[in-house]
Design an enzyme around this catalytic site. Structure first.
Site, PDB file in Angstrom:
ATOM      1  CE  LYS B  43      -3.993  -2.090   1.513  1.00 51.94           C
ATOM      2  NZ  LYS B  43      -5.333  -2.321   2.930  1.00 51.94           N
ATOM      3  CB  ILE B 101       0.030  -3.555  20.091  1.00 52.02           C
ATOM      4  CG1 ILE B 101       0.733  -1.722  19.902  1.00 52.02           C
ATOM      5  CG2 ILE B 101      -1.349  -2.919  20.608  1.00 52.02           C
ATOM      6  CD1 ILE B 101       0.869  -1.893  21.855  1.00 52.02           C
ATOM      7  CD  GLU B 103      -3.470 -11.972  24.334  1.00 45.35           C
ATOM      8  OE1 GLU B 103      -4.302 -11.018  23.891  1.00 45.35           O
ATOM      9  OE2 GLU B 103      -3.962 -12.685  24.922  1.00 45.35           O
ATOM     10  CE1 TYR B 164      -4.251   0.239  29.410  1.00 47.38           C
ATOM     11  CE2 TYR B 164      -7.116  -0.422  29.411  1.00 47.38           C
ATOM     12  CZ  TYR B 164      -5.862  -0.369  28.977  1.00 47.38           C
ATOM     13  OH  TYR B 164      -5.183  -0.645  27.332  1.00 47.38           O
ATOM     14  CD  GLU B 214       0.866 -11.276  35.096  1.00 45.97           C
ATOM     15  OE1 GLU B 214      -0.403 -10.367  35.198  1.00 45.97           O
ATOM     16  OE2 GLU B 214       0.634 -11.621  33.490  1.00 45.97           O
ATOM     17  CG  HIS B 252      -1.211 -11.728  31.271  1.00 46.26           C
ATOM     18  ND1 HIS B 252      -1.284 -10.949  32.147  1.00 46.26           N
ATOM     19  CD2 HIS B 252      -1.929 -11.059  29.879  1.00 46.26           C
ATOM     20  CE1 HIS B 252      -1.711  -9.593  31.490  1.00 46.26           C
ATOM     21  NE2 HIS B 252      -2.269  -9.529  30.521  1.00 46.26           N
TER      22      HIS B 252
END
Lengths: 378, 294
Positions: B43, B101, B103, B164, B214, B252
């Site tokens: 593109k 980002i 996953e 967050y 964690e 995760h």
């Protein structure tokens, strides 16, 4: 994803590792037939995704086919760590002189495949690593080169003195690395690696775990999945693309994000309750996903209350609220539902939920306390 | 000041024409991030329509994008099958920071990609992370901009929405942030807790740090030791997964207790042994930060 010993052995054989023959039986008669074919002594081994099979009585030596049938009859249907044994591997018994350990796994600290070998075989390698680390030789494999010939020999040298055995073991170590890479594994283990009186080195047990993120590009590996031991709810969750782990409590949890989901479970415990599950619904506000999540949670009869904890970031809270309202219209849910929504468009979302008759909150602590109280009261 | 990204960040978005890539590119531009280029193979020559009539040129490859625009940072929104390839390409293009980002990137691919980036001195954040935001300056990734505010707190976390939650509470209580970093929930991540702590310690505007860990691995334990050895600024910690059973992956890929290693108890103890005050609940973070700053 874990695979069975017999499946790991197939992968190892294909990579060239000497592995004794073996076949799978699902009935005592099949075990008898397989043992008769081999003649002599055989080992009958439970095929189940749990460690400690031997201690649980899931691995038995049989002197002949009749005894193999008897052992298979005892082992099939047995429960090991909550999983029912549905298959046994029948394999000729080997004459064993020494037992060693050879394993490779993805090590987080070194960010690479890492071998561990020990002349102490047939043991729990984690225990050896913790208590007597000097009995283990470790090698970090540079992903750019893979395992190199002298590295295989360096590991094998640690296991044996005899040059013939060292040569065979070095070859097996290299083959194990290739089996590990080719399957997209996170762990591959031969425990024990044995020597026989005639001077052969063989893998008589095999264990392998696959990185779930590899399955999309390895259909042959994905096809080895055996869900028979898994709870139905976890299978359904996997099909619906939800991360779900069933637990023993009575507060059903439906949360967006894995970290927040764990923190929510911890908070249930903090307020004196017990979480019924881990469930990450992801960033989606799709009602179908909410329906699937609610069906999974309510399929557990222990669940007495259901709590939603949604942090709307990029996902808008009003979308999620609409998803929950829509989903609860489609299915009949007995346990009371309490919802916490905060973040983008929370005022609109709370309005939508209150109008639909839901108990809605903006504080995580308040909703968890309420869910725990409801679970206790029901 | 801030860490890793600021007003000088010139961003190229890899996968800018995809669903997630285009949505988040608009969000980043609205926040004020300088998005200077996009890359989508095939593109090149087209342009991306951003908010307020702004456009971003699209290139076929990273080297072209960097040569034409002087980009110094990239963010990756491409699907898992192509993500490690995108990291390799970014690391070879002359930029210094790559934020992944995506996953579900195969772990063995990441072993290769991390080694490749390390060799070239390129910092990788992630994969499987929400990215980072330096309030008032720049946002790279998917963190919701409306929950942050400018101030003296550094935030580093392995999680997304739990971050967050913590950031939202800080902001609601008047405690703004220098930078909020999500390092990602995968077993093999580029930038770890220690990298972020070191950067926050060196950042003159950061007065205290919130570290959210964690279950799984030993990153938190090593970070705790780093706090004792190298940090003068107070650190408040939280660990998720006290109720997680061993041997099960909690969402995760990296959140798994193997054998008896990587438990929440072990991490909380490491924090406490190294002078990090540990919040029992996310709601306690604000109070502990206030006490640390007093």
């Amino acid at each position: 994803m874990d695979i069975h010993e017999y499946q790991a052995k197939e992968r190892f054989r294909a990579a060239g590792i000497p592995v004794p023959p073996g076949e799978i039986a699902t009935t005592p008669d099949e075990a008898y037939a397989i043992a008769s074919k081999y003649g002599g002594m055989v080992v009958v081994k439970a095929q189940v995704h749990a460690g400690g099979r031997g201690k649980a009585g899931g691995v038995k030596l049989a002197k002949d086919a009749t005894e193999a049938r008897e052992h298979a009859g005892n082992i099939l249907g047995m429960e090991i760590k909550g999983l029912t044994v549905e298959k046994v591997l029948v394999t000729p018994a080997e004459d064993i002189q020494t037992e060693a350990y050879v394993g490779v796994l993805v090590d987080r600290n070194n960010q690479a495949a890492t071998f561990m070998v020990s002349a102490e075989g047939g043991v729990d390698i984690e225990a050896v690593a913790a208590e007597t680390p000097h009995l283990i030789r470790k090698l970090v494999v540079d992903p750019r080169y893979g395992i190199l010939p002298h590295q295989g020999l360096w590991l094998a040298n640690y296991l044996y003195d005899d040059p013939g055995l060292i040569k065979q073991a070095a070859k097996i170590i290299t083959q194990l690395y290739h089996a590990f890479i080719d399957a997209g594994a996170s762990m591959a283990e031969i425990n024990p690696l044995v020597t026989t009186p005639s001077g052969e080195v063989k893998a008589i047990d095999a264990k392998m775990s696959i990185d779930d993120s590899e399955l999309f590009r390895r259909p042959d590996v994905a096809a080895m999945r055996d869900s028979s031991g898994e709870p139905a709810s976890e299978i359904k969750a996997r099909e619906a693309n939800l991360s779900y782990v069933k637990l023993d409590g009575n507060v059903g949890c439906c949360v967006n994000g894995a970290g927040l989901a764990m923190a929510t479970m911890d908070l249930v415990k903090y307020y004196g309750g017990e979480p019924a599950n881990f469930l990450d619904i992801g960033g989606s506000s799709n009602p179908d996903k909410v329906v699937a999540a609610l069906e999974i949670i309510t399929s557990d009869p222990k669940v007495k209350s259901i709590l939603f904890n949604i942090f709307g970031g990029i996902t808008r809270c009003d979308d999620v609220a609409n998803g929950i309202v829509e989903a609860t219209k489609r299915i009949d849910i007995k346990p009371p539902i309490v919802i916490r929504l905060t973040g983008t468009n929370e005022e609109v979302a709370l309005e939508i939920l209150k109008n639909a008759g839901f108990d809605a909150y903006t504080s995580m602590d308040a909703v968890v306390e309420k869910a725990v109280a409801l679970a206790g009261a029901n | 000041m801030a860490i890793f990204i600021d007003n000088d960040t010139r961003l190229v978005v890899q996968g800018i024409t995809g669903r997630d890539g285009s949505f988040h590119t608009r969000q980043m531009m609205e926040y004020g991030t300088q998005v200077v280029a996009g890359v989508t193979p095939g593109k090149g020559g087209q342009s991306f329509e951003g908010p307020d009539g702004k456009t971003v040129p699209i290139f076929n490859a990273m080297d072209e994008a960097v040569a034409a625009t002087g980009a110094n940072t990239s963010v990756i929104y491409v699907p898992p099958a192509f993500a490690s390839g995108a990291i390799l390409e970014a690391a070879d293009s002359g930029i210094s920071f790559v934020v992944a980002i995506t996953e579900g990137v195969p772990v063995l691919d990441m072993a290769m990609a991390h080694a490749f980036a390390r060799d070239r001195g390129v910092r990788v954040l992630g994969p499987n992370c929400p990215g980072l935001i330096s309030p008032g300056k720049s946002k790279v990734g998917i963190l919701p901009a409306q929950i942050v505010s400018e101030g003296p707190i550094g935030v580093v976390s392995r999680s997304g929405t739990l971050t967050y939650e913590a950031v939202f509470q800080l902001t609601s209580n008047g405690l703004g942030q220098t930078t909020c970093v999500g390092i990602g929930g995968d077993p093999l991540i580029g930038t770890n807790f220690i990298d972020c702590l070191r950067a926050f310690e060196a950042d003159p505007d950061t007065a205290a740090v919130v570290m959210i860990g964690e279950i799984g691995g030993t990153d938190e334990q090593e970070a705790a030791q780093f706090v004792t050895d190298h940090m003068s600024k107070p650190v408040v910690g939280f660990i998720a997964g006290q109720t997680a059973p061993p041997g099960r992956r909690m969402g995760h890929a990296g959140a798994i207790i193997s054998g008896s290693a990587g438990t929440a108890e072990e991490k909380i103890k490491a924090f406490e042994d190294n002078g990090i005050t540990v919040a029992q609940r996310p709601a306690d973070i604000v109070g502990l930060i206030r006490a640390a700053l007093a």
